[in-house]
Design a protein around this motif. Structure first.
Motif, mmCIF file in Angstrom:
data_model
loop_
_atom_site.group_PDB
_atom_site.id
_atom_site.type_symbol
_atom_site.label_atom_id
_atom_site.label_comp_id
_atom_site.label_asym_id
_atom_site.label_seq_id
_atom_site.Cartn_x
_atom_site.Cartn_y
_atom_site.Cartn_z
ATOM 1 N N PHE A 290 64.640 28.274 58.208
ATOM 2 C CA PHE A 290 65.519 29.363 58.625
ATOM 3 C C PHE A 290 65.686 29.395 60.149
ATOM 4 N N ALA A 294 69.130 29.258 62.218
ATOM 5 C CA ALA A 294 69.536 30.454 62.970
ATOM 6 C C ALA A 294 69.948 30.105 64.402
ATOM 7 N N TYR A 305 77.560 31.604 56.727
ATOM 8 C CA TYR A 305 77.762 31.287 55.310
ATOM 9 C C TYR A 305 77.608 29.791 55.055
ATOM 10 N N ALA A 308 73.986 29.013 55.328
ATOM 11 C CA ALA A 308 73.285 29.485 54.130
ATOM 12 C C ALA A 308 73.485 28.499 52.975
ATOM 13 N N HIS B 129 76.992 41.942 55.256
ATOM 14 C CA HIS B 129 77.857 40.793 55.550
ATOM 15 C C HIS B 129 79.228 41.285 55.946
ATOM 16 N N SER B 268 71.741 36.584 64.661
ATOM 17 C CA SER B 268 72.118 35.424 63.861
ATOM 18 C C SER B 268 71.121 35.196 62.735
ATOM 19 N N SER B 269 69.869 35.343 63.085
ATOM 20 C CA SER B 269 68.812 35.146 62.102
ATOM 21 C C SER B 269 68.962 36.162 60.965
ATOM 22 N N ARG B 271 71.767 37.694 60.016
ATOM 23 C CA ARG B 271 72.964 37.401 59.213
ATOM 24 C C ARG B 271 72.742 36.188 58.321
ATOM 25 N N LEU B 272 72.117 35.169 58.867
ATOM 26 C CA LEU B 272 71.839 33.970 58.078
ATOM 27 C C LEU B 272 70.945 34.309 56.885
ATOM 28 N N ARG B 273 69.891 35.074 57.167
ATOM 29 C CA ARG B 273 68.942 35.439 56.108
ATOM 30 C C ARG B 273 69.640 36.213 54.992
ATOM 31 N N ALA B 275 72.812 36.208 54.218
ATOM 32 C CA ALA B 275 73.765 35.339 53.520
ATOM 33 C C ALA B 275 73.032 34.374 52.588
ATOM 34 N N ALA B 276 71.944 33.807 53.082
ATOM 35 C CA ALA B 276 71.204 32.820 52.290
ATOM 36 C C ALA B 276 70.545 33.487 51.084
ATOM 37 N N GLU B 277 69.982 34.657 51.305
ATOM 38 C CA GLU B 277 69.330 35.367 50.203
ATOM 39 C C GLU B 277 70.342 35.711 49.112
ATOM 40 N N LEU B 279 73.178 34.257 48.416
ATOM 41 C CA LEU B 279 73.647 33.046 47.746
ATOM 42 C C LEU B 279 72.593 32.505 46.791
ATOM 43 N N MET B 280 71.362 32.498 47.262
ATOM 44 C CA MET B 280 70.248 32.010 46.439
ATOM 45 C C MET B 280 70.131 32.832 45.160
ATOM 46 N N LEU B 281 70.171 34.154 45.309
ATOM 47 C CA LEU B 281 69.998 35.030 44.149
ATOM 48 C C LEU B 281 71.180 34.916 43.194
ATOM 49 N N ARG B 283 72.956 32.215 42.600
ATOM 50 C CA ARG B 283 72.719 30.990 41.809
ATOM 51 C C ARG B 283 71.625 31.205 40.766
ATOM 52 N N PHE B 284 70.550 31.833 41.225
ATOM 53 C CA PHE B 284 69.380 32.060 40.374
ATOM 54 C C PHE B 284 69.766 32.899 39.152
ATOM 55 N N GLU B 285 70.499 33.983 39.395
ATOM 56 C CA GLU B 285 70.822 34.882 38.279
ATOM 57 C C GLU B 285 71.850 34.267 37.345
#
Lengths: 321, 321
Positions: A290, A294, A305, A308, B129, B268-269, B271-273, B275-277, B279-281, B283-285
């Protein structure tokens, strides 16, 4: 620590209502110690007997005073009562609302009452697991009414209150526009509406507004066989609490059979989702760079995005190796 | 839709400050339409010129009225000003706070002012976001001061306000205990403290309390070369706003060089976190059988943590196939 008792060995004494064992399990669950997780799983499978009541309301609605009165009332009716209060507190320095809790201190020596205040430390999401684990511990310890009290502001707080068999939403007269708007967001999860401070002359308007909203078909909750009542109460004049306690029992009866099954499924689904999301993100963040990403985002050479996307793609291919 | 303009083609007119293009991009960003994502990425890479000011305070602190006054003051100083207000609203039926926004309607015809109210609909996480994407759009449109206004309750709301260059925390006299405790949670993110309603006699105590807290070393924010000032204001008597606007500029100057770099990296950190979280969730769900697992959890044959483990393990092995 010569007297350290493994969490699995605390389950039996906790099930017999031994306060020391209950308190230790709760502290460990709250700290989310890895040692306690197996025990929490076992406790979850044994639990499910208590009537869990979520009570929520906007800041200033008087819900903490109301909970203290309710505890007295339920004790007088011979019930074993536990309260889990989720306190809004600093995400940085901690510090929960002690004042409201202290008002209940006259109950501190009663073995059939258990009051636990949990500070959120800014992480309400994580708190949801711990709070509901604590409810399970209190459940196997034989408390028959367990009240989860939250401030009805913020999605997580509202969801925690709603992860109960009976959700009570407290309204109060004389709050500002902004508070009222926040309140509007929680009215629809209510199985029971309470208007506090009914000793005030402007409480009539609050009662009337709520009732007219219900007549318009809003605020009845989601249970087809139940219509949410509106109960006026005054902590100052000790009014309305008998009616409120009776409504708890009436709502519990309404949950027999299919409605209760649907409710339990909804709560389970919420807890599973919270647990799975937390676990998934823990793995994801442990295995991803991360900080490196970042830095690029901060330089605006890549947008958050796209960065990510890359992190998620790398994680998925990592999982395959 | 004959006149549908692709989002990528809206970037140029938006950069020239064309309100119609700005408004369309914002609506699409807010709706999180997939068509707009490429444009949002491009906009992000072009943005970074505006001074973004996060303004937060507990319900009842008078921050919306304050923002309206600030807009007038900044306009009088020749600045192009935009406001993104995150409104608490029903997670179920919607309905944002219009009253406060309407107070600003006398500005509606000023081309150098842009005010956007975003209802959270109970999903503040997702809102983060969108709100920050909207800030980027306003940034490339040439607004030089962009105010993000949030209710300072709930982790996400506080984080959004803190994803700015200058964070302003509004305190007010005469709020209840519970509100004060919530407030305690946001004081430490302040670069600038404002006490509103200074026409009230009890505002002196609020000022004194804040100043004594700062003397104790609490509430100075996280920037080593900056000490947060305490500014009294009265929207009613139109006092304190010149001082506040001057403090904005002074804080912006303090961000030159390393402090500004650190701040941009922190934003930035975040926003990235987020966005990544998300997106990850997502896909996961999409790839997991949450419903099936929830049924077992509801039957208490398996606890939510074990069921979550299984879902995460299955997802990881799925990713490898």
């Amino acid at each position: 620590m010569a007297d350290y008792i493994p969490s699995m060995d605390l389950i039996e004494p906790a099930s017999k209502g031994e306060t020391w064992a209950v308190a230790r399990l709760i502290s460990r669950a709250e700290a989310n110690m890895s040692e306690v997780r197996e025990a929490i799983g076992e406790i979850y499978r044994r639990a499910g007997n208590a009537h869990v009541i979520g009570l929520t309301g906007v800041p200033g609605s008087g819900k903490s005073t109301m909970v203290a009165k309710l505890v007295h009332k339920l004790r007088a009716a011979g019930r074993r009562v536990a309260v889990v209060a989720i306190d809004p507190s600093s995400p940085y320095s901690g510090g929960s609302i002690l004042g409201d809790r202290i008002r209940m201190s006259d109950l501190a020596l009663d073995r059939d009452v258990f009051i636990r205040s949990m500070a959120t430390h800014g992480s309400v999401g994580g708190m949801a697991h711990a709070a509901l684990d604590v409810v399970d511990i209190l459940d196997i310890a034989g408390f028959d009414k367990i009240i989860i009290e939250t401030v009805g502001v913020g999605q997580d707080e509202v969801e925690i209150a709603n992860a109960s068999h009976t959700t009570v939403v407290v309204s109060a007269p004389g709050l500002g526009d902004e508070v009222q708007a926040i309140k509007a967001g929680i009215l629809e999860i209510a199985d029971i509406h309470v208007v506090s401070k009914c000793d005030r002359s402007d409480s009539n308007k609050t009662m009337t507004d709520l009732k007219s909203m219900l007549r318009d078909g809003i605020g009845h909750g989601v249970q087809p066989n139940w219509r949410a009542p509106v109960i006026g109460s005054s902590s100052f004049q000790e009014e309305g609490f008998d009616e409120l306690v009776a409504a708890f029992d009436k709502h519990l009866e309404s949950l027999e059979g299919e409605p209760g099954r649907a409710r339990r499924e909804q709560i389970s689904s919420f807890r599973l989702r919270k647990a799975a999301e937390a676990l998934m993100l823990e793995r994801f963040e442990a295995q991803s760079d991360f900080d490196g990403a970042a830095t690029d985002v901060a330089a605006r050479t890549v947008d958050p995005y796209s960065a990510a996307e890359t992190l998620v793609r790398n994680f998925s291919s990592e999982a395959s190796s």
